[in-house]
Design a protein around this motif. Structure first.
Motif, PDB file in Angstrom:
ATOM      1  N   VAL A   1       0.843  -1.199   0.000  1.00  0.00           N
ATOM      2  CA  VAL A   1       0.000   0.000   0.000  1.00  0.00           C
ATOM      3  C   VAL A   1       0.879   1.249   0.000  1.00  0.00           C
ATOM      4  O   VAL A   1       0.627   2.203  -0.744  1.00  0.00           O
ATOM      5  CB  VAL A   1      -0.969  -0.008   1.215  1.00  0.00           C
ATOM      6  N   GLY A   2       1.935   1.233   0.803  1.00  0.00           N
ATOM      7  CA  GLY A   2       2.865   2.359   0.824  1.00  0.00           C
ATOM      8  C   GLY A   2       3.563   2.557  -0.508  1.00  0.00           C
ATOM      9  O   GLY A   2       3.771   3.693  -0.944  1.00  0.00           O
ATOM     10  N   LEU A   3       3.924   1.481  -1.170  1.00  0.00           N
ATOM     11  CA  LEU A   3       4.571   1.574  -2.477  1.00  0.00           C
ATOM     12  C   LEU A   3       3.615   2.126  -3.532  1.00  0.00           C
ATOM     13  O   LEU A   3       4.029   2.898  -4.404  1.00  0.00           O
ATOM     14  CB  LEU A   3       5.096   0.196  -2.909  1.00  0.00           C
ATOM     15  N   ILE A   4       2.353   1.759  -3.441  1.00  0.00           N
ATOM     16  CA  ILE A   4       1.351   2.300  -4.370  1.00  0.00           C
ATOM     17  C   ILE A   4       1.201   3.801  -4.130  1.00  0.00           C
ATOM     18  O   ILE A   4       1.196   4.595  -5.079  1.00  0.00           O
ATOM     19  CB  ILE A   4       0.008   1.561  -4.212  1.00  0.00           C
ATOM     20  N   ARG A   5       1.107   4.193  -2.885  1.00  0.00           N
ATOM     21  CA  ARG A   5       0.965   5.622  -2.553  1.00  0.00           C
ATOM     22  C   ARG A   5       2.189   6.422  -2.975  1.00  0.00           C
ATOM     23  O   ARG A   5       2.073   7.594  -3.343  1.00  0.00           O
ATOM     24  CB  ARG A   5       0.720   5.782  -1.061  1.00  0.00           C
ATOM     25  N   ALA A   6       3.352   5.810  -2.918  1.00  0.00           N
ATOM     26  CA  ALA A   6       4.589   6.485  -3.316  1.00  0.00           C
ATOM     27  C   ALA A   6       4.790   6.498  -4.829  1.00  0.00           C
ATOM     28  O   ALA A   6       5.748   7.086  -5.322  1.00  0.00           O
ATOM     29  CB  ALA A   6       5.788   5.815  -2.625  1.00  0.00           C
TER      30      ALA A   6
ATOM     31  N   GLN B   1       1.649   0.168  -9.360  1.00  0.00           N
ATOM     32  CA  GLN B   1       0.307   0.507  -9.825  1.00  0.00           C
ATOM     33  C   GLN B   1      -0.712  -0.290  -9.023  1.00  0.00           C
ATOM     34  O   GLN B   1      -0.467  -1.453  -8.705  1.00  0.00           O
ATOM     35  CB  GLN B   1       0.161   0.166 -11.307  1.00  0.00           C
ATOM     36  N   PRO B   2      -1.860   0.318  -8.693  1.00  0.00           N
ATOM     37  CA  PRO B   2      -2.885  -0.461  -7.998  1.00  0.00           C
ATOM     38  C   PRO B   2      -3.472  -1.542  -8.903  1.00  0.00           C
ATOM     39  O   PRO B   2      -3.502  -1.380 -10.118  1.00  0.00           O
ATOM     40  CB  PRO B   2      -3.944   0.584  -7.632  1.00  0.00           C
ATOM     41  N   ALA B   3      -3.901  -2.605  -8.301  1.00  0.00           N
ATOM     42  CA  ALA B   3      -4.463  -3.732  -9.065  1.00  0.00           C
ATOM     43  C   ALA B   3      -5.835  -3.422  -9.590  1.00  0.00           C
ATOM     44  O   ALA B   3      -6.547  -2.620  -9.117  1.00  0.00           O
ATOM     45  CB  ALA B   3      -4.508  -4.980  -8.199  1.00  0.00           C
TER      46      ALA B   3
END
Length: 59
Positions: A48-53, A57-59
Motif C-alpha cells: 500500500v505504501g509503495l502504491i501511494r509512493a 500501480q494499484p491492481a
C-alpha cells in the motif's frame, strides 16, 4: 520446526506489485523486489505504501 516462510513484493512488467512467498521469489525475474517480510500482512501494508509512493500501480 520453525516457520521460515517469508514474503516478498515483486514488481511485474505491467507496473503492478505482487506479494509472493519466499519459495516463489526465486522463480521471478523481475527488476524490483522488496522484502523479506515476516508476515503477509506486513507485505500488504508495505505494498500500500509503495502504491501511494508511485512505485507500484494499484491492481
Amino acid at each position: 520446526m520453525p516457520d521460515t516462510q517469508k514474503w516478498y513484493i515483486v514488481k511485474q512488467k505491467n507496473g503492478q506489485c505482487e506479494i509472493v512467498k519466499n519459495t516463489q521469489v526465486e522463480d521471478e525475474e523481475e527488476s524490483e523486489r522488496w522484502g523479506p517480510f515476516e508476515s503477509q500482512q506486513d507485505a500488504i501494508a508495505r505494498r500500500v505504501g509503495l502504491i501511494r509512493a508511485g512505485k507500484c500501480q494499484p491492481a
